[in-house]
Design a protein around this motif. Structure first.
Motif, short mmCIF file in Angstrom:
data_model
loop_
_atom_site.label_atom_id
_atom_site.label_comp_id
_atom_site.label_asym_id
_atom_site.label_seq_id
_atom_site.Cartn_x
_atom_site.Cartn_y
_atom_site.Cartn_z
N UNK A 168 0.83 -1.21 0.00
CA UNK A 168 0.00 0.00 0.00
C UNK A 168 0.86 1.24 0.00
N UNK A 169 0.70 2.01 -1.07
CA UNK A 169 1.52 3.21 -1.21
C UNK A 169 1.03 4.29 -0.26
N UNK A 170 1.96 5.03 0.33
CA UNK A 170 1.59 6.11 1.23
C UNK A 170 1.32 7.41 0.48
N UNK A 171 1.95 7.55 -0.66
CA UNK A 171 1.75 8.75 -1.48
C UNK A 171 0.95 8.39 -2.73
N UNK A 172 0.16 9.34 -3.15
CA UNK A 172 -0.67 9.08 -4.34
C UNK A 172 0.25 8.91 -5.57
N UNK A 173 1.20 9.83 -5.69
CA UNK A 173 2.09 9.78 -6.85
C UNK A 173 3.45 9.24 -6.43
N UNK A 174 4.05 8.46 -7.35
CA UNK A 174 5.41 7.96 -7.07
C UNK A 174 6.41 9.09 -7.17
N UNK A 175 7.50 8.93 -6.44
CA UNK A 175 8.64 9.86 -6.58
C UNK A 175 9.48 9.35 -7.75
#
Lengths: 250, 697
Positions: A168-175
């Motif tokens: 589960x990603x914490x940020x909507x967009x990837x870095x």
């Protein structure tokens, strides 16, 4: 796509004109790199941070002075010249980071008030392209055995997760950031066709470096977490130890 | 019975195949089955020696002896496989016969002592601890009788019998290291070593005399053997110099080239031998005289004088070849002209003289002519001064004349033809309008204003003058073309002159491998090195196979008794490469025909000499590494690995010659900051062959 076409064309030209010995005529090598990297500049679960640009808050609970990050990587290399290899790599960086979260709903006029979760990790992928120059004339042997220097370009795509296994990603967009590195090392042949690669790598991730200049107290949760990722990535690429096993396929 | 018959058959074959024709002399080569001394691995010999090692006085003595066996076994085997040692050839068989004769009263020594001939011009013989006597051709060529050879062999037998070699070695180490000698100065230690060595030599003389006394050989004049030692430094030759030998018709040398008075021959017997390994000749002669005081009778020759004479003549013919290879051209001319007294029509001797003159001409043209008058006393000094006083032009003309005479006798002789072409071209570069400086027919009008007028007549006495001048003009034209093209070509050489060698077959000659570990007491790792050498053939074949190349390997470390052809090739190739490496300036080898014959046999012109030296040593600065690990614990594994692993350095080399053109076509030398591994050596070998096949050079 244009870059790929150019690369394929270049490889063809090199392969057609280069007088490249390789090892017994074999020029294509596949490496499995472990890259156990000391946690100098970057924290991780169970790691200590000796130099901690993030301040005491970024320190993990457990102290381990021999802590290492491990960056699994697969590298493919092809000798395009008697002393130059062109290679691509795919790696999965995993480094620790600190995520901030609000303890209560933030209001516009309140001071920033949040807690940090020190066990988060930055996970992702990195695709690299490198040129490896062998020290053929000076003090080394016929490539791929011998001393080398590499210039790497990476494109990293990361996000933060609760732990290593979480999806589960914490940020909507990837870095998504580029990184470059310069490495030196040595490749020796342990057995027929089996290479051992050892070396070190110094690099720079092109992340925003606000965390070095701005005052942390002014950051909101979003900024705190984002800057943590930036500083984790920057620290992570700053210094690595390269250890890998390679096999010369053809 | 069957075994005896087989041996007899082999011996008969050897005699039949090797019957020498002194007119067209062929060089001596190893024959028959390769003896066990050459085929057995050094490691195995060393193990046997250690097992049979005599009781040691103490631990240090045992250690020294073991070290001696290790070093001596491996260095001896290196010498045996160097190509300089002959076996089963006529001279060696003869010497072995003489040895058997003197050992008749000593059945316990028969079979233990073997004798081989060494292709060396130095008048010497020596013995190894395991019972091999080596007799140099230079000694055999100077002996006067079979009895003298027997005396020399008897002396060497004592060295083996009394274990002089190991005793000398152990004593020398004792003198260097033991507490008893600790306070002695370096000079005093050298004196002690010399004294001990002289004791052993005197014992060998005296006990050798005992052995000799029991033989059938003469007791009266055996002390004359010391005359061989006394005059060993003088050039070998017995004819008086006469410049008429080089003249004909109007080609007459000026008298100013010949010196009237020469230095008298002086040989001192009672020289100061304080730091010598052997007592001086007078002491030895006097000691032996006591032994033979009452002894009388005996034979100078066991069977017939002619057998000794034939073998000595073989040695002398062989010596001419050795002199040419060592560029001792004056020695070669002196000996060959002396041998012509007995063999006046020998084509071989004429060619030796022509080749020597070619060498002298090249020396003169390259300013390498070096005549040490002090080493040439007596009449031979005239010969030396005769050539010393001639200019490079005069010697070159003389060389051309002799070479062409040889070519007239043997028109298909490539070696002579190549030398002739080379010396004409070299002279043309040194002389202006060369083609106009010689009369083309004896009846032509003499050419005026020449610096050396007599040389214009040099080329008028051939059977076919026109044919000679055709060669002369052609070579001059070629040389002029080369000269004109030189300045222009140098600029463009890099791009234009590189070409693909595309070699399909190579012969790898006597590969070398040395492993050194400076951390160990025994630094030279002989056994490990030999193991690599025994496996190197497969590596070469593997690499050649990947490149679709063929490779023949002349590796004396992998020999079976039936492969005498390997030793024969090795012998010629060793002579050839030795000359190429010792002398820098380019000239046609005096054994060009022999090497071309080998190239034809192996069906390739490309011969590779390759080897590797690898060294392991202690890593320095360990303290800094440990400190680094303490300061930065995270780097500890890296530093710990560095502390635990030694440093290494490896040098790989491969020199590829085209033996037909004598060009060094590929120099592949690499230094590596790493220890050698199987794969590293394999990789290097592959790359050498790769360059020969696929890279423009």
């Amino acid at each position: 796509m244009r870059i790929i076409y150019t690369l394929v064309l270049l490889i063809n030209v090199f392969a057609a004109t280069a007088q490249v010995p390789g090892y017994m005529g074999k020029r294509f090598t596949i490496f499995a790199d472990a890259n156990p990297t000391p946690a100098f500049f970057v924290m991780n679960m169970n790691n200590t941070v000796l130099v901690n640009p993030g301040g005491d808050d970024a320190r993990t609970q457990k102290v381990n002075r021999f802590a290492f990050n491990v960056r699994p990587q697969v590298t493919l290399e092809y000798l395009i010249h008697k002393r130059v290899s062109l290679g691509v790599s795919y790696s999965m960086p995993i480094v620790g980071t600190t995520r901030a979260y609000y303890t209560s709903a933030p209001s516009e006029f309140d001071d920033v008030d949040y807690n940090t979760d020190e066990y988060d990790v930055v996970k992702g992928q990195a695709l690299g392209l490198h040129l490896k120059f062998y020290d053929f004339a000076g003090s080394a042997s016929v490539p791929p055995i011998g001393y080398y220097r590499t210039i790497n370009i990476f494109v990293t795509r990361t996000n933060t997760y609760d732990n290593k296994k979480s999806t589960t990603k914490q940020f909507r967009d990837d870095f998504i950031y580029p990184a470059v590195s310069f490495g030196v090392g040595r490749q020796s042949m342990l057995a027929k066709n089996l290479l051992l690669k050892t070396g070190v790598e110094f690099g720079w991730a092109f992340v925003p470096t606000n965390f070095l200049t701005e005052v942390e107290d002014d950051w909101n949760v979003q900024e705190y977490s984002g800057y943590s990722v930036h500083q984790s990535l920057a620290g992570y690429y700053l210094f690595n130890i390269n250890i890998g096993l390679g096999y010369i396929l053809f | 019975m069957r075994r005896y018959l087989a041996v007899a058959l082999v011996a008969a074959c050897c005699v039949l195949t090797n019957a020498q024709d002194f007119n067209h002399y062929k060089t001596l080569l190893p024959q028959g089955l390769v003896p066990k001394d050459f085929t057995e691995l050094s490691a195995s010999k060393f193990a046997t020696e250690v097992t049979n090692m005599s009781a040691a006085r103490n631990k240090r003595d045992r250690r020294n002896k073991k070290k001696f066996y290790l070093e001596s076994t491996f260095s001896l085997d290196e010498f045996l496989t160097s190509g300089n040692v002959l076996f089963n050839d006529d001279i060696t068989l003869y010497t072995a016969d003489v040895l058997a004769e003197i050992l008749k009263p000593y059945p316990e020594l028969q079979g233990k002592i073997r004798v081989y001939t060494v292709k060396s011009a130095i008048p010497n013989a020596f013995t190894t601890n395991n019972g091999i006597i080596f007799v140099n051709l230079g000694l055999l060529a100077r002996l006067e009788s079979e009895a003298q050879l027997a005396f020399v062999l008897a002396h060497e037998v004592v060295h083996y019998q009394k274990k002089h070699v190991i005793n000398r070695y152990v004593t020398n180490i004792d003198i260097d290291r033991s507490k008893d000698y600790r306070k002695l100065s370096r000079e005093a230690k050298m004196f002690a070593k010399s004294s001990f060595s002289k004791e052993l030599e005197m014992e060998a003389d005296l006990d050798g005399a005992e052995i000799y006394n029991k033989s059938v050989y003469t007791k009266d004049s055996i002390q004359n053997v010391f005359n061989v030692l006394k005059y060993a430094d003088l050039p070998l030759g017995w004819v008086y110099f006469n410049k008429r030998y080089y003249e004909s018709g109007k080609y007459i040398f000026p008298d100013t080239l010949v010196v009237r008075k020469v230095d008298p021959i002086q040989a001192i017997e009672d020289y100061n031998d304080t730091l010598y390994s052997h007592p001086n000749i007078r002491k030895r002669r006097e000691a032996i005289a006591v032994k033979f005081h009452n002894a009388k009778g005996g034979k100078h020759f066991r069977l017939a004088k002619s057998i000794f004479d034939k073998n000595r003549k073989l040695a002398r013919f062989e010596l001419c070849r050795l002199y040419l290879l060592e560029h001792r051209y004056l020695d070669a001319i002196l000996l060959a002209t002396s041998l012509q007294e007995e063999e006046p029509t020998s084509v071989y001797l004429k060619q030796i003289i022509a080749k020597a003159l070619y060498g002298l001409a090249k020396d003169k043209l390259n300013d390498h002519f070096d005549f040490k008058k002090s080493e040439w006393s007596g009449d031979p000094q005239r010969l030396g001064i005769f050539f010393e006083r001639q200019s490079s032009y005069e010697v070159s003309v003389l060389a051309i004349r002799h070479l062409y005479k040889c070519l007239e006798e043997e028109p298909n002789n490539k070696e002579i033809a190549v030398m002739l072409n080379d010396v004409i071209r070299s002279l043309d570069k040194d002389a202006y309008d060369l083609e106009k400086k010689f009369l083309r027919n004896a009846s032509d009008k003499e050419i005026a204003d020449l610096r050396y007028p007599y040389t214009q007549h040099a080329f008028t006495g051939f059977k076919n003058n026109a044919a000679f001048f055709e060669i002369l003009d052609k070579q001059i034209a070629l040389a002029d073309k080369e000269d004109n093209g030189n300045s222009f070509r140098k600029k463009k050489k890099r791009a234009k002159d590189k070409k693909l060698l595309n070699v399909d077959k190579v012969v790898v000659v006597n590969p070398m491998y040395k492993k050194i570990d400076t951390r160990k007491r025994q630094k030279m790792r002989h056994i490990e090195s030999e193991k690599v050498l025994t496996q190197i053939d497969q590596k070469i074949w593997d690499a050649a196979g990947r490149l679709n190349m063929k490779a023949d390997i002349i590796n004396p470390n992998n020999l079976s008794s039936a492969r005498v052809n390997v030793m024969q090739s090795n012998s010629i190739l060793n002579d050839w490469i030795d000359e190429q490496m010792r002398f820098e300036d380019a000239r046609v080898s005096p054994i060009y025909n022999e090497i071309i014959a080998l190239a034809d046999t192996y069906k390739t012109d490309h011969f590779v000499w390759m080897g590797e030296f690898t060294m392991t040593r202690k890593r320095r600065g360990k303290g800094f590494l440990i400190a680094g690990a303490i300061i930065t614990p995270a780097m500890a594994p890296l530093f710990a690995t560095m502390v635990a692993t030694p440093k290494g350095a490896t040098l790989y080399f491969a020199l590829t010659f085209n033996v037909r053109t004598q060009a060094l076509e590929l120099v592949d030398v690499r230094t590596m900051n790493m220890r050698d591994t199987k794969s590293l050596l394999q990789s290097n070998i592959y790359y050498t062959l790769f360059q020969l096949k696929k890279v423009k050079q």
